[in-house]
Design a protein around this motif. Structure first.
Motif, PDB file in Angstrom:
ATOM      1  N   TYR A 406      50.309  42.903  27.708  1.00 36.45           N
ATOM      2  CA  TYR A 406      49.775  43.532  28.916  1.00 36.45           C
ATOM      3  C   TYR A 406      48.355  43.999  28.634  1.00 36.45           C
ATOM      4  O   TYR A 406      48.078  44.607  27.595  1.00 36.45           O
ATOM      5  N   ASP A 407      47.444  43.739  29.590  1.00 34.33           N
ATOM      6  CA  ASP A 407      46.017  43.938  29.333  1.00 34.33           C
ATOM      7  C   ASP A 407      45.346  44.391  30.633  1.00 34.33           C
ATOM      8  O   ASP A 407      45.646  43.861  31.703  1.00 34.33           O
ATOM      9  N   ASN A 408      44.441  45.374  30.539  1.00 31.13           N
ATOM     10  CA  ASN A 408      43.647  45.756  31.716  1.00 31.13           C
ATOM     11  C   ASN A 408      42.156  45.627  31.460  1.00 31.13           C
ATOM     12  O   ASN A 408      41.329  46.194  32.198  1.00 31.13           O
ATOM     13  N   GLY A 409      41.793  44.881  30.403  1.00 29.82           N
ATOM     14  CA  GLY A 409      40.388  44.703  30.066  1.00 29.82           C
ATOM     15  C   GLY A 409      39.877  45.761  29.125  1.00 29.82           C
ATOM     16  O   GLY A 409      38.827  45.580  28.493  1.00 29.82           O
ATOM     17  N   SER A 410      40.600  46.873  29.017  1.00 31.13           N
ATOM     18  CA  SER A 410      40.211  47.957  28.115  1.00 31.13           C
ATOM     19  C   SER A 410      41.291  48.288  27.103  1.00 31.13           C
ATOM     20  O   SER A 410      40.998  48.656  25.971  1.00 31.13           O
ATOM     21  N   SER A 411      42.549  48.163  27.520  1.00 31.60           N
ATOM     22  CA  SER A 411      43.685  48.483  26.656  1.00 31.60           C
ATOM     23  C   SER A 411      44.670  47.331  26.644  1.00 31.60           C
ATOM     24  O   SER A 411      44.812  46.616  27.653  1.00 31.60           O
ATOM     25  N   ARG A 412      45.351  47.170  25.513  1.00 36.06           N
ATOM     26  CA  ARG A 412      46.358  46.120  25.364  1.00 36.06           C
ATOM     27  C   ARG A 412      47.623  46.726  24.767  1.00 36.06           C
ATOM     28  O   ARG A 412      47.543  47.550  23.858  1.00 36.06           O
ATOM     29  N   THR A 413      48.780  46.280  25.246  1.00 37.95           N
ATOM     30  CA  THR A 413      50.047  46.805  24.743  1.00 37.95           C
ATOM     31  C   THR A 413      51.163  45.818  25.068  1.00 37.95           C
ATOM     32  O   THR A 413      51.010  44.951  25.932  1.00 37.95           O
ATOM     33  N   VAL A 414      52.284  45.962  24.374  1.00 37.50           N
ATOM     34  CA  VAL A 414      53.493  45.216  24.714  1.00 37.50           C
ATOM     35  C   VAL A 414      54.584  46.164  25.197  1.00 37.50           C
ATOM     36  O   VAL A 414      55.692  45.730  25.510  1.00 37.50           O
ATOM     37  N   ASN A 415      54.250  47.438  25.256  1.00 36.74           N
ATOM     38  CA  ASN A 415      55.231  48.456  25.608  1.00 36.74           C
ATOM     39  C   ASN A 415      55.242  48.686  27.117  1.00 36.74           C
ATOM     40  O   ASN A 415      54.226  49.063  27.711  1.00 36.74           O
ATOM     41  N   GLN A 416      56.417  48.464  27.739  1.00 32.58           N
ATOM     42  CA  GLN A 416      56.549  48.651  29.188  1.00 32.58           C
ATOM     43  C   GLN A 416      56.196  50.068  29.603  1.00 32.58           C
ATOM     44  O   GLN A 416      55.527  50.279  30.625  1.00 32.58           O
ATOM     45  N   PHE A 417      56.650  51.043  28.846  1.00 31.72           N
ATOM     46  CA  PHE A 417      56.425  52.439  29.225  1.00 31.72           C
ATOM     47  C   PHE A 417      54.957  52.830  29.084  1.00 31.72           C
ATOM     48  O   PHE A 417      54.446  53.621  29.875  1.00 31.72           O
ATOM     49  N   VAL A 418      54.260  52.260  28.095  1.00 34.54           N
ATOM     50  CA  VAL A 418      52.856  52.613  27.870  1.00 34.54           C
ATOM     51  C   VAL A 418      51.996  52.152  29.036  1.00 34.54           C
ATOM     52  O   VAL A 418      51.210  52.930  29.602  1.00 34.54           O
ATOM     53  N   TRP A 419      52.115  50.862  29.420  1.00 33.05           N
ATOM     54  CA  TRP A 419      51.243  50.389  30.488  1.00 33.05           C
ATOM     55  C   TRP A 419      51.614  50.992  31.841  1.00 33.05           C
ATOM     56  O   TRP A 419      50.739  51.257  32.673  1.00 33.05           O
ATOM     57  N   ARG A 420      52.894  51.244  32.061  1.00 31.17           N
ATOM     58  CA  ARG A 420      53.291  51.874  33.327  1.00 31.17           C
ATOM     59  C   ARG A 420      52.779  53.317  33.399  1.00 31.17           C
ATOM     60  O   ARG A 420      52.358  53.786  34.470  1.00 31.17           O
ATOM     61  N   TRP A 421      52.799  54.026  32.289  1.00 30.50           N
ATOM     62  CA  TRP A 421      52.298  55.393  32.284  1.00 30.50           C
ATOM     63  C   TRP A 421      50.787  55.416  32.500  1.00 30.50           C
ATOM     64  O   TRP A 421      50.258  56.255  33.234  1.00 30.50           O
ATOM     65  N   ASP A 422      50.078  54.461  31.856  1.00 30.37           N
ATOM     66  CA  ASP A 422      48.629  54.353  32.072  1.00 30.37           C
ATOM     67  C   ASP A 422      48.317  54.061  33.535  1.00 30.37           C
ATOM     68  O   ASP A 422      47.409  54.666  34.132  1.00 30.37           O
ATOM     69  N   ALA A 423      49.055  53.132  34.128  1.00 33.81           N
ATOM     70  CA  ALA A 423      48.830  52.786  35.536  1.00 33.81           C
ATOM     71  C   ALA A 423      49.146  53.971  36.444  1.00 33.81           C
ATOM     72  O   ALA A 423      48.452  54.211  37.430  1.00 33.81           O
ATOM     73  N   PHE A 424      50.191  54.719  36.097  1.00 32.93           N
ATOM     74  CA  PHE A 424      50.558  55.899  36.882  1.00 32.93           C
ATOM     75  C   PHE A 424      49.448  56.952  36.840  1.00 32.93           C
ATOM     76  O   PHE A 424      49.199  57.651  37.829  1.00 32.93           O
ATOM     77  N   LYS A 425      48.757  57.065  35.703  1.00 36.03           N
ATOM     78  CA  LYS A 425      47.693  58.056  35.558  1.00 36.03           C
ATOM     79  C   LYS A 425      46.393  57.610  36.223  1.00 36.03           C
ATOM     80  O   LYS A 425      45.407  58.349  36.200  1.00 36.03           O
ATOM     81  N   GLY A 426      46.370  56.399  36.815  1.00 36.83           N
ATOM     82  CA  GLY A 426      45.198  55.961  37.559  1.00 36.83           C
ATOM     83  C   GLY A 426      44.222  55.116  36.777  1.00 36.83           C
ATOM     84  O   GLY A 426      43.092  54.881  37.244  1.00 36.83           O
ATOM     85  N   HIS A 427      44.616  54.639  35.600  1.00 34.40           N
ATOM     86  CA  HIS A 427      43.738  53.756  34.839  1.00 34.40           C
ATOM     87  C   HIS A 427      43.640  52.396  35.527  1.00 34.40           C
ATOM     88  O   HIS A 427      44.334  52.123  36.497  1.00 34.40           O
ATOM     89  N   LEU A 428      42.772  51.538  35.004  1.00 41.71           N
ATOM     90  CA  LEU A 428      42.615  50.203  35.579  1.00 41.71           C
ATOM     91  C   LEU A 428      43.961  49.474  35.618  1.00 41.71           C
ATOM     92  O   LEU A 428      44.762  49.621  34.682  1.00 41.71           O
ATOM     93  N   PRO A 429      44.232  48.707  36.682  1.00 42.85           N
ATOM     94  CA  PRO A 429      45.518  48.006  36.767  1.00 42.85           C
ATOM     95  C   PRO A 429      45.681  46.989  35.643  1.00 42.85           C
ATOM     96  O   PRO A 429      44.717  46.340  35.233  1.00 42.85           O
TER      97      PRO A 429
END
Length: 463
Positions: A406-429
């Motif tokens: 999972y990638d938003n151009g700034s952060s990369r992860t394979v953790n479902q909870f990490v990217w969903r939490w980032d998206a919830f906090k308003g970071h880039l989709p």
């Protein structure tokens, strides 16, 4: 004097149904129509879990009071319908219809128990999606545990990702072997067991015991599949052997169904409330009031509007033809508003944007399985300093290697909870990046190329 015959619970239910006012039938028909025309592609009507759930519904449903002005499910249904207008997710529409049907039942027939709602949750595609997607870390840990247990038994095994290698044979802890499909089925069966034991002992268990029972069944299912995996490896039973399926069924019966039947029966006998003197279901022939009728009509209209908006939103996504930024060496194609395909002579890259933290993510396991491929050798790897998942795709004719993260151009992860939490906090989709190649070396080269090319980040930030 002739003794009056006492009606059974199903007979009382049928007798009560015959007294229902016409608006109840109209509401049921309306929501059934909305569900069929709006969610026919979303709900797996032919899946074992949905069929089993529909068959179990009459068994688990119990009316415990008269019909009346009870708005609890109506408020939830309206909230889900309004929210789905702003967050166009089929899951919200599904639950708005479920809550609306429960609202109609309580207003037109009587107060309903909690088991039908739990059954509706287990039948939902959301549960199957969670079982498919959130299970990757569980499968990897389970493989490690099973492998370590076999080593303690003196067996020479090698663990790689979700694969156990023993005597030159591979055994995969995939969704079928882990029993995740059976997990949902066993939970539905567990709800049925609770209903059967409540009928058997003429008692009803408090809602606070239902979740602990479900958690116990999940634990039993994981233990059952650990035993199953050891048996398959120990006796060298490959997937094409008839005993492969029979061992799974036997473990499910011995280590899940029997303990769950005993546990639910013991809890109901010990902590259940006596219902031997439960009054028969009584349905008022009159309407419950013009206010209730107006609320029912408003809710049906709201759910229908939400379904229409979601359908238009989905259609707009598929009709998007906006250009894709050029990437050197790749032919770019826009599949729809959220999916871009990049392809060269040896590599296929999908960039699938995820609308929000609440959304499904076009997971490769679901998409490739829908194309007839099965997953093997799933594991986490480090490539070019980035942690990602890799797997082997096979369909009997060809073999492909795939990777995703999972990638938003700034952060990369394979953790479902990490990217969903980032998206919830308003970071880039975030977007899901899925790269597929014909060999492992080509896959690693393609991953390194994608990670190091700026145009890919431009696509991510511009979608």
């Amino acid at each position: 004097m002739e003794k009056k015959m006492e009606l059974s619970y199903p007979q009382r239910m049928l007798a009560a149904a015959a007294q229902l006012p016409i608006w109840v039938w109209v509401a049921f028909a309306g929501y059934a129509g909305v569900m069929f025309f709006s969610l026919h592609d979303y709900i797996g009507w032919q899946s074992a879990n949905v069929v089993l759930g529909l068959l179990a519904l009459p068994l688990v449903t119990r009316i415990t009071g008269k019909n009346g002005l009870n708005y609890r499910y109506g408020i939830l249904a309206m909230g889900a319908a309004v929210l789905s207008c702003y967050v166009p997710a089929n899951t919200l529409l599904y639950f708005s219809i479920v809550f609306a049907l429960l609202f109609v039942t309580e207003a037109g027939i009587g107060r309903i128990n909690l088991l039908p709602l739990i059954l509706a949750v287990l039948m939902s595609p959301l549960v199957q999606y969670a079982a498919d997607v959130f299970s990757f870390p569980i499968r990897l840990h389970l493989t490690q545990m099973v492998g370590q247990g076999m080593e303690l038994m003196g067996m020479e095994v090698t663990v790689r990702g979700n694969m156990i290698l023993y005597q030159n044979n591979e055994f995969a802890v995939d969704p079928a072997c882990m029993g995740l499909n059976m997990l949902v089925t066993s939970l539905i069966t567990g709800v049925m067991m609770m209903a059967v034991n409540q009928q058997r002992y003429k008692k009803i268990i408090s809602a606070r015991w239902i979740i602990p029972v479900m958690i116990c069944m999940v634990a039993l299912n994981i233990f059952s599949n650990s035993v199953r995996m050891v048996c398959l490896v120990l006796f060298n039973i490959l997937p094409d052997h008839p005993a492969h399926g029979w061992i799974g069924i036997a473990c499910l019966f011995l280590y899940v169904m029997l303990p769950a039947m005993w546990l639910s029966g013991w809890l109901i006998k010990r902590f259940g409330t006596d219902l031997s003197k439960m009054p028969p279901v009584q349905v008022s022939a009159r309407l419950t009031g013009w206010g209730m009728l107006a609320v029912q009509a408003l809710l049906l209209v709201s759910v229908s509007v939400a379904a229409t908006l979601i359908k238009k939103e989905k259609a707009a996504l598929h009709n998007d033809q906006s250009p894709v930024p050029a990437v050197a060496g790749f032919q770019s194609t826009r599949i729809d508003a959220s999916i871009v395909k990049l392809q060269d002579s040896s590599t296929l890259v999908y960039i699938k944007q995820i609308p929000g933290f609440y959304s499904g993510d076009h997971h490769p396991m679901i998409c490739w399985r829908g194309s007839g491929f099965s997953f093997r050798q799933i594991e986490q790897q480090q490539v070019a300093g980035t942690t990602l998942y890799t797997a082997l795709l096979t369909d009997g004719k060809q073999q492909l290697h795939t990777a995703w993260w999972y990638d938003n151009g700034s952060s990369r992860t394979v953790n479902q909870f990490v990217w969903r939490w980032d998206a919830f906090k308003g970071h880039l989709p975030y977007s899901l990046i899925n790269i597929t190649a014909s060999s492992e070396s080509e896959l690693k080269q393609a991953v390194t190329k994608v990670l190091n090319q700026q145009p890919f980040n431009s696509i991510l930030k511009g979608m």
